[in-house]
Design a protein around this motif. Structure first.
Motif, PDB file in Angstrom:
ATOM      1  N   LYS A 143      -5.925  11.577  10.423  1.00 50.44           N
ATOM      2  CA  LYS A 143      -6.942  12.588  10.717  1.00 50.44           C
ATOM      3  C   LYS A 143      -8.281  12.311  10.044  1.00 50.44           C
ATOM      4  O   LYS A 143      -9.301  12.846  10.437  1.00 50.44           O
ATOM      5  N   PHE A 144      -8.246  11.508   8.991  1.00 51.18           N
ATOM      6  CA  PHE A 144      -9.478  11.226   8.255  1.00 51.18           C
ATOM      7  C   PHE A 144      -9.615   9.726   8.019  1.00 51.18           C
ATOM      8  O   PHE A 144      -8.919   9.169   7.169  1.00 51.18           O
ATOM      9  N   ARG A 145     -10.511   9.090   8.774  1.00 52.59           N
ATOM     10  CA  ARG A 145     -10.712   7.656   8.579  1.00 52.59           C
ATOM     11  C   ARG A 145     -11.168   7.378   7.148  1.00 52.59           C
ATOM     12  O   ARG A 145     -10.807   6.373   6.552  1.00 52.59           O
ATOM     13  N   SER A 146     -11.970   8.303   6.621  1.00 44.86           N
ATOM     14  CA  SER A 146     -12.435   8.144   5.247  1.00 44.86           C
ATOM     15  C   SER A 146     -11.240   7.908   4.326  1.00 44.86           C
ATOM     16  O   SER A 146     -11.216   6.957   3.552  1.00 44.86           O
ATOM     17  N   PHE A 147     -10.242   8.746   4.444  1.00 43.04           N
ATOM     18  CA  PHE A 147      -9.072   8.668   3.572  1.00 43.04           C
ATOM     19  C   PHE A 147      -8.348   7.336   3.752  1.00 43.04           C
ATOM     20  O   PHE A 147      -8.013   6.650   2.790  1.00 43.04           O
ATOM     21  N   LYS A 148      -8.161   6.948   5.005  1.00 45.38           N
ATOM     22  CA  LYS A 148      -7.415   5.718   5.290  1.00 45.38           C
ATOM     23  C   LYS A 148      -8.158   4.496   4.730  1.00 45.38           C
ATOM     24  O   LYS A 148      -7.573   3.651   4.061  1.00 45.38           O
ATOM     25  N   VAL A 149      -9.449   4.435   4.989  1.00 48.81           N
ATOM     26  CA  VAL A 149     -10.229   3.287   4.518  1.00 48.81           C
ATOM     27  C   VAL A 149     -10.295   3.295   2.987  1.00 48.81           C
ATOM     28  O   VAL A 149     -10.096   2.263   2.339  1.00 48.81           O
ATOM     29  N   PHE A 150     -10.507   4.477   2.411  1.00 45.14           N
ATOM     30  CA  PHE A 150     -10.642   4.547   0.949  1.00 45.14           C
ATOM     31  C   PHE A 150      -9.327   4.248   0.222  1.00 45.14           C
ATOM     32  O   PHE A 150      -9.333   3.853  -0.937  1.00 45.14           O
ATOM     33  N   MET A 151      -8.216   4.453   0.897  1.00 43.17           N
ATOM     34  CA  MET A 151      -6.934   4.096   0.290  1.00 43.17           C
ATOM     35  C   MET A 151      -6.749   2.581   0.264  1.00 43.17           C
ATOM     36  O   MET A 151      -6.012   2.052  -0.553  1.00 43.17           O
ATOM     37  N   ASP A 152      -7.417   1.879   1.176  1.00 43.44           N
ATOM     38  CA  ASP A 152      -7.149   0.444   1.326  1.00 43.44           C
ATOM     39  C   ASP A 152      -8.144  -0.488   0.646  1.00 43.44           C
ATOM     40  O   ASP A 152      -7.765  -1.581   0.240  1.00 43.44           O
ATOM     41  N   ILE A 153      -9.428  -0.117   0.581  1.00 36.43           N
ATOM     42  CA  ILE A 153     -10.402  -1.180   0.319  1.00 36.43           C
ATOM     43  C   ILE A 153     -10.992  -1.236  -1.088  1.00 36.43           C
ATOM     44  O   ILE A 153     -11.826  -2.084  -1.352  1.00 36.43           O
ATOM     45  N   CYS A 154     -10.566  -0.358  -1.971  1.00 34.37           N
ATOM     46  CA  CYS A 154     -11.158  -0.411  -3.316  1.00 34.37           C
ATOM     47  C   CYS A 154     -10.810  -1.746  -3.970  1.00 34.37           C
ATOM     48  O   CYS A 154      -9.664  -2.194  -3.924  1.00 34.37           O
ATOM     49  N   VAL A 155     -11.801  -2.403  -4.570  1.00 33.50           N
ATOM     50  CA  VAL A 155     -11.536  -3.677  -5.256  1.00 33.50           C
ATOM     51  C   VAL A 155     -11.504  -3.494  -6.781  1.00 33.50           C
ATOM     52  O   VAL A 155     -11.415  -4.453  -7.514  1.00 33.50           O
TER      53      VAL A 155
END
Lengths: 351, 540
Positions: free
Chosen positions: B81-93
């Protein structure tokens, strides 16, 4: 501990390549099968991840606004802020361009220091920005340079890049500036994780593994070029590479073991990529706090999964407070008498 | 729990994290840093799950039987429901750029208040319970199992994040901890793990129309009381209308302005302004007792509750038949209005595109939402010289401006308040650039964390702001901290009393109210606080 485990993992990969392509002599596996597999996993994995993100909804416009809004009264328009708080698609493309190409947000970085006497200082801190830029751009140059192995004739651009990159003319063959710089940048990125306490605290194996992996790839590459016993004849390497791109793979004789280590580590990097934080390369384009224009009061943006919710209507409210409202001279939709009549009517019906 | 003296607290801040792996550092719920648990009644009233009495200090949080599945399936649902959440779960370095940007980290030194680590608390669960790599490799892939202790840790730290978005400004990928906190709290609310200071106002707002639970007659009484004061000071009594059908404009402001000092003086400023506009230009603005809350504590609970509370604004505007809506000074209220309202409850086709009836200015940037900020409305009036002002009445003030998190990082509302302030006062000074505008610091109590019991973390979180105020106080003799947020007015007052007791807190419209010359008014002796105006001190 996390760093040591990660280093052991990468060393194990090196040993695997040495044993496999060296002692066991299965060059075909390391020169052809694994590289093909790696490219396949990279492409499919990358696309799958991007599509997975893309399928997820964007219900609200949530850009992080980093400057004066451009969609405001004309008296407040500031021509620079349109790149930090764009209101239009074009402005947003500009913002994304700066973000992706120049790491705009990282450029803002500051460092906080608490001094005695209740004095907090913020100083500009651009080292991470500088070394991150160096790392990414030298990596890009090195990847492009390597295309010389996969093309015949070699495009002029790549030849030119080679010449510029080696223009310092030190060492024989001449040192590539990019190779030296990438090692410096990687060293910085690694050492800050070792020596800055907060960095050490937040770092995961997933941070050390790619660093050790890339360092090993760079070092093995440089060994092949500069250091006597590791030097590799490039002709058969090119033959192998051309075979791969032409889908008629052959494994020529006379390729040194260092090459297989180098090639295997890079293959592992490709396979690891879609499942790791390295996917920030694709993810940065999909970040809703950056890639949306700040126009959410001007234009309607529907929420694709919007659904009706239970509400407390004005009617519910007035029913709750009607008497008090009337007493306080607040206007009501239904006067008190009507209510009284209705209630008595209801009572009658009940009877 | 008594909080230590400012100099002691400051001296004890250490930014050095422990050597242990953060996943092995046991959770300690410290008094002074957590808020009391939500009572069952407000949860029941709005129909939130698992209402019960519970205490965060107890071992047993009385979680529902299937709590773990609820959280994990809730996470999976929100990843889609929230692309923000999905992307933020994956891309932090984990580059660490955000680490020292959080006011709670700067003031407390608790490493789990570094935004990156606050996010990792949830990310580790995402990896460990949802991604394949994490399920197979566990800790080596940064994953961990969702246990009760992990859940408690998420609860503890997600109610030590004020959703201010400062970290997001510095993140190279725009990862926004506010977004992760919002969704994290939504997951916690699936288990009934809200805090009292959020749950109660939200339920109040649902029933009475405002967070403070002020009933319609009392709301009117309070405004009448302000009118008494204004009459005493200016000799003129404003005559506001309530719930008036056929009024041209609806005004909605946070109820804090009606209830708590110094917001009440800001409210008096609005009343003086509206009276002026009515007398001079015939502008008919009404207040609503039903939609008597600009703020939205649903926003700190779940997206759904945010929508349910926010819906009143458009419903009331429609019922009263106004042209457009004017909004008061508030921070998170304006983020909800600007970034969420139109998508949740709009578009309100029954309203008109806001046009100032006095200057003719069309607020094109609010063409869909049809709600404008009182500060931009007034800035436009001032630009066209439509207000008679006596700046010198604010000459006793040496003012600095605190950008509220949400208007700065959610709207880009930076120049508007500065323009108005400079029109009503002669002494304005900016704090250091790293502490204002898009880099502004939270007041320490945003996102529903302005409770009494978590005073220590609020004072810690308020330190960066207080210290920036100190720098302009020392350099320019600043004695007043202006802002455009009701939570600021409440929180900053306590926070300044602790760190910089000689600096006061004011809303921008309090200063407007002081400077505005009402037609036919008597010579004012005092400002809206009843304190002598500059030059009138000797008369006492």
């Amino acid at each position: 501990m996390k760093a040591i485990n990660s280093l052991i993992l990468v060393l194990a990969l090196i040993v695997i390549a040495m044993l496999g392509a060296g002692a066991l002599g299965i060059e075909y596996l390391f020169g052809v099968i694994i590289p093909y597999l790696a490219v396949f996993i990279f492409i499919v994995g990358f696309i799958t991840k991007m599509v997975g993100w893309g399928k997820s909804a964007v219900p609200f416009r949530i850009p992080t606004t980093c400057g004066q809004a451009t969609k405001s009264l004309p008296m407040f328009k500031d021509k620079w802020s349109r790149l930090d708080n764009p209101g239009t698609k074009l402005g947003t493309i500009g913002r994304m361009f700066l973000e992706v190409v120049l790491f705009r947000s990282l450029f803002r970085n500051t460092r906080v220091e608490l001094h005695p006497g209740q004095y907090i200082a913020y100083s500009s801190s651009k080292w991470l920005w500088i070394f991150a830029l160096i790392f990414h751009y030298t990596f890009l140059i090195i990847v492009i340079r390597h295309l010389r192995f996969f093309t015949e004739p070699i495009p002029g651009v790549i030849v030119f890049l080679d010449q510029v990159d080696s223009m310092l003319q030190i060492l024989v063959p001449p040192l590539f500036i990019s190779s030296a710089l990438i090692l410096v940048a990687l060293g910085y990125l690694l050492l800050r994780r070792f020596f800055v306490p907060s960095m050490r605290y937040i770092s995961q194996p997933a941070d050390y593994v790619p660093l050790f992996l890339i360092i090993s790839i760079v070092v093995s590459g440089m060994l092949m070029r500069y250091v006597g016993p590791f030097k590799t004849d490039l002709m058969p390497v090119k033959e192998l590479a051309m075979g791969l791109v032409q889908f008629s793979p052959t494994v020529p004789e006379g390729i040194g073991l260092t090459f297989y280590v180098h090639f295997f580590l890079f293959s592992v990097l490709l396979m690891y990529f879609p499942f790791s934080k390295l996917m920030h390369m694709g993810g940065v384009f999909l970040s809703p706090t950056r890639n949306l224009p700040n126009d959410s009061r001007e234009k309607h943006h529907p929420n694709p999964w919007n659904y009706p919710v239970k509400l407390h209507t004005y009617e519910d409210y007035e029913n709750d407070f009607r008497e008090k409202m009337v007493e306080a001279d607040l206007p009501v939709e239904k006067p008190l008498e009507e209510m009284a009549e209705e209630t008595s009517e209801n009572d009658e019906k009940k009877e | 729990m008594a909080i230590s003296k400012p100099d002691v607290l400051y001296r004890n801040i250490s930014h050095k994290p422990p050597e242990t792996n953060w996943m092995d550092v046991p959770l300690e719920i410290k008094p002074g840093r957590y808020c009391y648990a939500a009572d069952p009644e407000p949860l029941e009233y709005v129909g939130m799950p698992n209402p019960r009495k519970w205490n965060p200090l107890d071992d047993d949080w009385k979680l529902p039987e299937n709590w773990k599945e609820t959280v994990i399936s809730g996470m999976k649902e929100r990843l889609e429901k929230f692309r923000s959440f999905k992307v933020f779960m994956d891309i932090c370095v984990r580059c660490g750029a955000c680490a020292d940007k959080c006011h709670y980290f700067i003031g407390s030194g608790d490493p789990k208040n570094m935004p990156v680590l606050r996010a990792e608390l949830l990310r580790s669960v995402y990896r460990g319970e949802i991604t394949k790599a994490g399920q197979i490799l566990g800790r080596f892939a940064g994953g961990r199992e969702l246990t009760e202790n992990v859940l408690k840790e998420i609860w503890y730290y997600y109610y030590q994040c004020s959703e201010c978005r400062r970290c997001s400004v510095f993140c190279p990928y725009g990862i926004d901890q506010a977004e992760i906190t919002i969704i994290g709290r939504e997951l916690l609310n699936l288990l009934g793990l809200n805090i009292d200071w959020i749950a109660k106002p939200a339920a109040n707002c649902y029933r009475t129309g405002n967070h403070l639970g002020i009933q319609p007659h009392a709301f009117k009484d309070m405004i009448d009381f302000f009118c008494d004061d204004i009459e005493e000071i200016t000799g003129i009594r404003p005559e506001p209308t309530f719930n008036k059908k056929g009024a041209d404009y609806l005004f909605i402001t946070p109820s804090g302005d009606v209830f708590a000092d110094p917001g009440t003086y800001t409210c008096m400023g609005y009343l003086i302004l509206f009276h002026y506009l009515k007398e001079e230009y015939g502008m008919d603005i009404t207040w609503s007792t039903y939609a008597s809350e600009g703020g939205n504590f649903g926003f700190f609970t779940s997206h759904e509750l945010m929508k349910r509370l926010n819906a009143k604004m458009y419903m009331e505007a429609k019922r009263l038949g106004v042209k457009w809506i004017l909004g008061g000074e508030c921070g998170h209220m304006w983020r909800v209005l600007h970034q969420y309202m139109d998508s949740m409850n709009g578009p309100p086709d029954f309203l008109e595109v806001p046009v100032s009836p006095i200057t003719g200015t069309r607020f094109q940037h609010a063409a869909s939402t049809k709600m404008i900020h009182i500060v931009e409305f007034v800035a436009d009036l001032m630009k066209h010289n439509k207000l008679r002002l006596d700046k010198s009445r604010n000459d006793n003030l040496r003012v600095t401006f605190h950008d509220s998190c949400n208007p700065s990082r959610g709207l880009g509302f930076l120049e508007e308040p500065r323009y108005v302030i400079n029109k009503v006062c002669n002494n304005f000074f900016e704090m250091p650039l790293e502490t204002i505008r898009e880099q502004t610091f939270c007041c320490g109590g945003g996102s529903g964390l302005n409770a009494g019991e978590n005073e220590e973390i609020r004072m810690m979180g308020g330190l960066p702001r207080a210290n920036a105020v100190k720098s302009v106080r020392d350099r320019h003799g600043v004695n007043m901290l202006a802002n455009i947020c009701a939570i600021d007015r409440a929180t900053l007052s306590a926070m300044m009393a602790y760190w910089q007791p000689d600096v006061g807190v004011t809303g921008v419209h309090e200063m407007v109210g002081n400077a505005l010359i009402l037609p036919g008014e008597q010579e004012r002796e005092t400002d809206l606080r009843g304190e002598p105006l500059p030059g009138k001190e000797e008369d006492e």
